[in-house]
Write a protein that holds these residues in place. Structure first.
Motif, PDB file in Angstrom:
ATOM      1  N   LEU A 144      27.474 -22.934  11.205  1.00  0.00           N
ATOM      2  CA  LEU A 144      28.116 -22.212  10.100  1.00  0.00           C
ATOM      3  C   LEU A 144      27.501 -22.611   8.764  1.00  0.00           C
ATOM      4  CD1 LEU A 144      30.365 -20.440   8.867  1.00  0.00           C
ATOM      5  CD2 LEU A 144      31.854 -22.454   8.940  1.00  0.00           C
ATOM      6  N   ALA A 145      27.339 -23.922   8.555  1.00  0.00           N
ATOM      7  CA  ALA A 145      26.763 -24.408   7.302  1.00  0.00           C
ATOM      8  C   ALA A 145      25.324 -23.932   7.138  1.00  0.00           C
ATOM      9  CB  ALA A 145      26.831 -25.938   7.257  1.00  0.00           C
ATOM     10  N   CYS A 146      24.548 -23.999   8.214  1.00  0.00           N
ATOM     11  CA  CYS A 146      23.151 -23.544   8.160  1.00  0.00           C
ATOM     12  C   CYS A 146      23.077 -22.053   7.859  1.00  0.00           C
ATOM     13  CB  CYS A 146      22.451 -23.854   9.481  1.00  0.00           C
ATOM     14  SG  CYS A 146      22.134 -25.609   9.769  1.00  0.00           S
ATOM     15  N   ALA A 147      23.999 -21.288   8.431  1.00  0.00           N
ATOM     16  CA  ALA A 147      24.015 -19.840   8.198  1.00  0.00           C
ATOM     17  C   ALA A 147      24.263 -19.542   6.724  1.00  0.00           C
ATOM     18  CB  ALA A 147      25.087 -19.184   9.065  1.00  0.00           C
ATOM     19  N   MET A 148      25.163 -20.286   6.101  1.00  0.00           N
ATOM     20  CA  MET A 148      25.444 -20.081   4.684  1.00  0.00           C
ATOM     21  C   MET A 148      24.233 -20.441   3.821  1.00  0.00           C
ATOM     22  SD  MET A 148      29.419 -21.198   4.089  1.00  0.00           S
ATOM     23  CE  MET A 148      30.738 -20.159   4.738  1.00  0.00           C
ATOM     24  N   VAL A 149      23.559 -21.518   4.189  1.00  0.00           N
ATOM     25  CA  VAL A 149      22.359 -21.922   3.446  1.00  0.00           C
ATOM     26  C   VAL A 149      21.270 -20.864   3.584  1.00  0.00           C
ATOM     27  CG1 VAL A 149      20.463 -23.592   3.388  1.00  0.00           C
ATOM     28  CG2 VAL A 149      22.830 -24.395   3.543  1.00  0.00           C
ATOM     29  N   VAL A 150      21.090 -20.344   4.791  1.00  0.00           N
ATOM     30  CA  VAL A 150      20.083 -19.302   5.012  1.00  0.00           C
ATOM     31  C   VAL A 150      20.426 -18.059   4.195  1.00  0.00           C
ATOM     32  CG1 VAL A 150      19.131 -17.700   6.711  1.00  0.00           C
ATOM     33  CG2 VAL A 150      19.385 -20.126   7.280  1.00  0.00           C
ATOM     34  N   LEU A 151      21.699 -17.679   4.179  1.00  0.00           N
ATOM     35  CA  LEU A 151      22.124 -16.491   3.429  1.00  0.00           C
ATOM     36  C   LEU A 151      21.860 -16.682   1.937  1.00  0.00           C
ATOM     37  CD1 LEU A 151      23.361 -13.718   3.469  1.00  0.00           C
ATOM     38  CD2 LEU A 151      25.640 -14.767   3.435  1.00  0.00           C
ATOM     39  N   TYR A 152      22.165 -17.885   1.428  1.00  0.00           N
ATOM     40  CA  TYR A 152      21.848 -18.193   0.036  1.00  0.00           C
ATOM     41  C   TYR A 152      20.350 -18.040  -0.225  1.00  0.00           C
ATOM     42  CZ  TYR A 152      26.102 -19.995  -2.193  1.00  0.00           C
ATOM     43  OH  TYR A 152      27.313 -20.110  -2.799  1.00  0.00           O
ATOM     44  N   SER A 153      19.549 -18.565   0.692  1.00  0.00           N
ATOM     45  CA  SER A 153      18.094 -18.507   0.534  1.00  0.00           C
ATOM     46  C   SER A 153      17.611 -17.065   0.452  1.00  0.00           C
ATOM     47  CB  SER A 153      17.405 -19.221   1.703  1.00  0.00           C
ATOM     48  OG  SER A 153      17.805 -20.567   1.794  1.00  0.00           O
TER      49      SER A 153
END
Length: 237
Positions: A121-130
């Motif tokens: 979940l955290a990685c997905a949010m970081v990717v979306l931000y990127s």
């Protein structure tokens, strides 16, 4: 943190003694990172890797605070009429990276029953931000990132709180004590961020009769963060 710089934001915000304390808090984040990266004698490899995750949390969160300052200082640059929003998004991107580091080390070394669900979940949010920062979604990328800012920090903070409460309940007496005190340190950092929130920053203008009082009030948030960082460092090192 302000998601939009309103007209009438007091010039003293990030521009007086409170700026000094904000910079001091950033220095403490960096200092804690250096301490956490220092290996202790006869330290277990698992403990060292957990500390590295905590160190990266300190590192990335310090950049989050730096970008928030830059956003307020340079809200309307020639290269981007909405540079304030851009810098704020950068800040929240680093904030998500910081929370992701803690979540990953907890799920990898302390709580394995979740099967890395929260890390994903955290990685997905970081990717979306990127993707938003890269403008993948076109002209709506920045708006999407700002919307995500309202969600990511509360969600990831809640995940971390739940994890540490679980460790406190299920762990040994020593682990329980450390988990609760580390959680207290994180809570203080969160409280500092809340005090630095949009509504409080704006409403505080009407609470005080002098610029000096307002300046001191704006200094409270970074002071609380410093205390939180020190508590976190003491019980995670």
């Amino acid at each position: 943190m302000l998601l939009e710089l309103p007209l009438g934001t007091p010039p003293i915000y990030y521009n007086g003694i409170n700026l000094f304390w904000e910079i001091a808090s950033i220095v403490f984040f960096f200092f804690s990172m250096i301490i956490l990266l220092k290996k202790k004698e006869e330290e277990l490899e698992t403990a060292r890797k957990i500390k590295m995750g905590y160190a990266f949390f300190m590192f990335f969160y310090s950049f989050c605070r730096i970008f928030f300052i830059v956003a307020v200082k340079y809200p309307d640059e020639a290269w981007n009429a909405n540079s304030y929003d851009f810098f704020v998004v950068c800040g929240y991107f680093f904030s998500s990276l910081a929370f992701m580091c803690i979540i990953i080390v907890i799920e990898k070394y302390l709580i394995t029953k979740t099967h890395h669900l929260f890390s994903i979940l955290a990685c997905a949010m970081v990717v979306l931000y990127s993707l938003c920062l890269l403008g993948i979604f076109g002209i709506d990328s920045q708006d999407l990132a700002l919307t995500l800012s309202y969600v990511s920090s509360p969600v990831l903070t809640a995940v971390i709180v739940i994890m540490y409460i679980y460790l406190a309940v299920k762990g040994t007496a020593d682990l329980r004590k450390k988990a609760l005190l580390i959680l207290f340190g994180i809570a203080l950092i969160g409280i500092g961020a809340i005090i630095d929130g949009e509504k409080i920053v704006i409403n505080a203008v009407g609470w005080f009769s002098s610029i000096i009082q307002l300046d001191m009030f704006y200094s409270i948030a970074p002071m609380i963060m410093i205390v939180g960082v020190l508590i976190f460092l003491k019980f995670s090192y």
